[in-house]
Design an enzyme around this catalytic site. Structure first.
Site, PDB file in Angstrom:
ATOM      1  N   ARG A 181       3.804  -2.133  -3.950  1.00 53.85           N
ATOM      2  CA  ARG A 181       2.670  -1.827  -3.097  1.00 53.85           C
ATOM      3  C   ARG A 181       3.006  -0.564  -2.309  1.00 53.85           C
ATOM      4  O   ARG A 181       4.163  -0.235  -2.082  1.00 53.85           O
ATOM      5  CB  ARG A 181       2.407  -2.977  -2.124  1.00 53.85           C
ATOM      6  CG  ARG A 181       1.127  -2.790  -1.311  1.00 53.85           C
ATOM      7  CD  ARG A 181       0.950  -3.843  -0.242  1.00 53.85           C
ATOM      8  NE  ARG A 181      -0.284  -3.603   0.483  1.00 53.85           N
ATOM      9  CZ  ARG A 181      -0.618  -4.185   1.626  1.00 53.85           C
ATOM     10  NH1 ARG A 181       0.220  -5.051   2.186  1.00 53.85           N
ATOM     11  NH2 ARG A 181      -1.764  -3.915   2.229  1.00 53.85           N
ATOM     12  N   HIS A 182       1.978   0.138  -1.886  1.00 54.22           N
ATOM     13  CA  HIS A 182       2.183   1.307  -1.024  1.00 54.22           C
ATOM     14  C   HIS A 182       2.816   0.882   0.303  1.00 54.22           C
ATOM     15  O   HIS A 182       2.829  -0.295   0.678  1.00 54.22           O
ATOM     16  CB  HIS A 182       0.856   2.016  -0.758  1.00 54.22           C
ATOM     17  CG  HIS A 182      -0.198   1.104  -0.177  1.00 54.22           C
ATOM     18  ND1 HIS A 182      -0.182   0.683   1.144  1.00 54.22           N
ATOM     19  CD2 HIS A 182      -1.287   0.515  -0.740  1.00 54.22           C
ATOM     20  CE1 HIS A 182      -1.217  -0.092   1.369  1.00 54.22           C
ATOM     21  NE2 HIS A 182      -1.893  -0.225   0.244  1.00 54.22           N
ATOM     22  N   ARG A 184       0.309   1.328   6.310  1.00 56.20           N
ATOM     23  CA  ARG A 184      -0.787   2.280   6.472  1.00 56.20           C
ATOM     24  C   ARG A 184      -1.579   1.971   7.737  1.00 56.20           C
ATOM     25  O   ARG A 184      -1.414   0.927   8.375  1.00 56.20           O
ATOM     26  CB  ARG A 184      -1.741   2.194   5.273  1.00 56.20           C
ATOM     27  CG  ARG A 184      -2.320   0.796   5.067  1.00 56.20           C
ATOM     28  CD  ARG A 184      -3.511   0.803   4.131  1.00 56.20           C
ATOM     29  NE  ARG A 184      -3.971  -0.527   3.751  1.00 56.20           N
ATOM     30  CZ  ARG A 184      -4.745  -1.315   4.490  1.00 56.20           C
ATOM     31  NH1 ARG A 184      -5.128  -0.907   5.687  1.00 56.20           N
ATOM     32  NH2 ARG A 184      -5.124  -2.503   4.062  1.00 56.20           N
ATOM     33  N   ARG A 218      -2.829   7.154  -0.389  1.00 54.98           N
ATOM     34  CA  ARG A 218      -1.668   6.457   0.174  1.00 54.98           C
ATOM     35  C   ARG A 218      -0.749   5.915  -0.914  1.00 54.98           C
ATOM     36  O   ARG A 218       0.446   5.773  -0.705  1.00 54.98           O
ATOM     37  CB  ARG A 218      -2.112   5.336   1.107  1.00 54.98           C
ATOM     38  CG  ARG A 218      -2.903   4.199   0.453  1.00 54.98           C
ATOM     39  CD  ARG A 218      -3.182   3.107   1.466  1.00 54.98           C
ATOM     40  NE  ARG A 218      -3.981   2.011   0.935  1.00 54.98           N
ATOM     41  CZ  ARG A 218      -5.292   1.900   1.090  1.00 54.98           C
ATOM     42  NH1 ARG A 218      -5.967   2.857   1.732  1.00 54.98           N
ATOM     43  NH2 ARG A 218      -5.950   0.854   0.600  1.00 54.98           N
ATOM     44  N   HIS A 261      -1.715  -1.634  -5.263  1.00 52.17           N
ATOM     45  CA  HIS A 261      -2.216  -2.278  -4.045  1.00 52.17           C
ATOM     46  C   HIS A 261      -1.854  -3.763  -4.051  1.00 52.17           C
ATOM     47  O   HIS A 261      -1.515  -4.336  -5.090  1.00 52.17           O
ATOM     48  CB  HIS A 261      -3.732  -2.139  -3.960  1.00 52.17           C
ATOM     49  CG  HIS A 261      -4.238  -0.728  -3.987  1.00 52.17           C
ATOM     50  ND1 HIS A 261      -4.388   0.031  -2.856  1.00 52.17           N
ATOM     51  CD2 HIS A 261      -4.641   0.051  -5.028  1.00 52.17           C
ATOM     52  CE1 HIS A 261      -4.866   1.229  -3.179  1.00 52.17           C
ATOM     53  NE2 HIS A 261      -5.034   1.268  -4.494  1.00 52.17           N
ATOM     54  N   ASP A 262      -2.003  -4.391  -2.888  1.00 55.83           N
ATOM     55  CA  ASP A 262      -1.661  -5.808  -2.761  1.00 55.83           C
ATOM     56  C   ASP A 262      -2.530  -6.705  -3.638  1.00 55.83           C
ATOM     57  O   ASP A 262      -2.027  -7.645  -4.266  1.00 55.83           O
ATOM     58  CB  ASP A 262      -1.731  -6.255  -1.302  1.00 55.83           C
ATOM     59  CG  ASP A 262      -3.044  -5.880  -0.618  1.00 55.83           C
ATOM     60  OD1 ASP A 262      -3.821  -5.080  -1.174  1.00 55.83           O
ATOM     61  OD2 ASP A 262      -3.288  -6.379   0.505  1.00 55.83           O
TER      62      ASP A 262
END
Length: 521
Positions: A131-132, A135, A215, A415-416
């Site tokens: 995941r990023h 944020r 992101r 992403h999550d």
């Protein structure tokens, strides 16, 4: 079941050990001056600064730290945050951050199976899906958070106690982009990846892909920075390569085939009941506890006129304001809520992921099928076979989807939500039963599943192949945030591993396309 009289249970043993620690601390307290500052958050005396106070607080600090160690449950005993200077939220006494759901900063999760590479084994392949990093809130959330704060400020003009910080607080969070804390998380992640797979990383750079949101791309870039930084610091022999590393960015535009971002399955995105299952489960859970919290805050902040949604937004501000700090300094919003309330909040977020993108949603795991089929191709050294979300223009080209023994390290960034779908498409958390929406369940009761344990900011899954002495076939192992997940349906050994062939056979759900046929009814 109660232990028989005279038997020393684990709890009794921990208490006895803790008492022994107290005696030892008393004996050697005056030698513990150097650790006295760790107790300042517990005892005002420790702010004194005198030698006497320092010695006493050294005793108290040692007592607290060591007693926490011995009284910790297995889940928390090894749940220490990753190394580095950007880990304020993970210091002793700060592990409320492990109950912030998907907004938790990354932390290694305790594993009942050692996450170390077993002796007599060599890693032959490693894939990270990450995941990023941390944020700012999404644009929609940053708007409602600002409105909530404005509402409080308009109605309340005097603040006391733990609310005193609100007098000078101004909402200043951005939207959607990585914070400095999140950037550093990803640099640290790249360093960790290099160090873990050092033997391969010395001579191979990872093939890197990122889903197209800024992101996510920035997270990939920061990861490669950390990876390269670790390589330059490595004193051992290493191959030559160019930096910066190439990153393949996959568009998130509507109708774009992207295995790292859902969006194609129209029934899942917009069709009933798939798009409302998570909301219904979460609202049912909130009704069992949140009104009492709202009432408490309205009593403390007379005239604020808070509703349940406002309270959740205030809870959200705890993690978001924390990760907005470059050092992860814990936000004062966090102290507005009790540990019990944070556990319930964490469960609220877990319900959202499980019923939104996990197997609690009939089409949830199907959104991860494309990625799993790409992983199969990489591990089996065969072309991608998939008719779901795979972009065949990219995956049928060896330049944009290399497979073969010459490529041994892969890094994908997503992403999550998409990672949650991929976990269940991989068959992970197969023992997790439908989560209750009326009763709080801990990670023992959910068989190790929670949003914080699976998809925190900078969360990651490692998929490994290894060749081990005495085994004719490569073995497969999967770790989610440092926790070895025992593979299912493939006769896993005592270390949670399966042979490659049996593991590939166990992925029939993904190989058959999952429930993709229900996406366009």
């Amino acid at each position: 079941m109660r232990a028989a009289s005279g038997i020393i249970t684990n709890r009794k043993l921990r208490k006895l050990t803790c008492r022994l620690v107290v005696l030892l601390a008393l004996m050697f307290g005056f030698y513990l001056h150097q650790v006295w500052s760790a107790a300042t958050s517990y005892f005002p005396l420790c702010e004194d600064g005198t030698d006497k106070a320092g010695a006493l607080c050294g005793i108290l600090s040692s007592y607290l730290t060591l007693c926490q160690l011995f009284q910790a449950t297995p889940e928390h005993h090894n749940a220490l945050c990753q190394s580095g200077s950007h880990n304020d939220v993970c210091q002793p006494g700060r592990q409320t951050s492990h109950f912030w759901g998907q907004y938790a900063p990354y932390f290694p999760v305790a594993s009942t199976i050692s996450p170390d590479v077993p002796k007599d084994c060599n890693i032959t392949f490693a894939q990270v899906l990450s995941r990023h990093g941390a944020r700012d809130p999404t644009l929609g959330k940053t708007i409602v958070y600002k409105i909530t704060i404005s509402k409080i400020k308009e109605n309340i003009h005097s603040y006391t106690g733990k609310y005193a910080f609100l007098a000078d607080y101004e909402y200043a969070l951005g939207a959607d982009e990585l914070t400095l804390f999140g950037e550093q998380q990803m640099v640290d992640s790249g360093i960790d990846f290099y160090n873990r797979y050092q033997r391969q990383a010395r001579h191979h750079q990872p093939f890197v892909r990122a889903s197209g949101q800024n992101r996510v791309v920035m997270s990939a870039q920061n990861f490669t920075q950390g990876f390269h930084q670790a390589k330059l610091a490595d004193a051992g022999p290493r191959g030559k390569e160019k930096y910066p590393y190439p990153i393949l960015t996959i568009s998130e535009a509507p109708d774009s085939n992207n295995t790292l971002h859902h969006g194609l399955c129209t029934e899942f995105e917009d069709g009933a009941p798939y798009d409302t299952i998570a909301f219904v489960a979460q609202q049912a859970w909130l009704s069992t506890w949140l009104p009492l919290v709202t009432a408490r805050l309205n009593t403390d902040l007379i005239g604020a006129g808070l509703v349940d949604a406002d309270v959740i937004y205030l809870m959200d501000l705890c993690p978001f304001e924390t990760v907005a700090s470059p050092t992860g300094k814990t936000s004062p919003f966090c102290a507005l809520f009790t540990d019990d309330e944070w556990h319930k909040y964490d469960y609220y977020q877990s319900l959202g992921k499980f019923y939104g993108y996990g197997k609690g949603n009939p089409l949830g795991p199907t959104q991860g099928v494309g990625f799993v089929n790409e992983l199969i191709a990489r591990m089996a050294h065969e072309p991608v076979r998939d008719e779901t979300s795979v972009n065949h223009t990219l995956d049928d080209d060896s330049k944009t989807f290399p497979i073969g023994k010459e490529t041994v390290l892969y890094a994908d960034f997503s992403h999550d939500n998409d990672m949650t779908s991929a976990f269940f498409a991989l068959g992970l958390y197969g023992d997790t039963q439908p989560l209750s929406n009326t009763t709080l369940q801990n990670t023992r009761e959910t068989s190790g599943y929670s949003a914080a344990w699976t998809v925190p900011f900078a969360g990651r899954v490692y998929v490994e192949k290894m060749q081990c002495r005495g085994s004719d076939e490569e073995l497969v192992r999967i770790l989610v945030n440092g926790r070895v997940i025992r593979l299912q349906g493939c006769s896993a050994d005592e270390l949670g591993r399966c042979t490659l062939s049996k593991w590939l056979d166990s992925l029939s759900f993904a190989r058959s396309g999952g429930e993709w046929g229900k996406c366009f009814v």
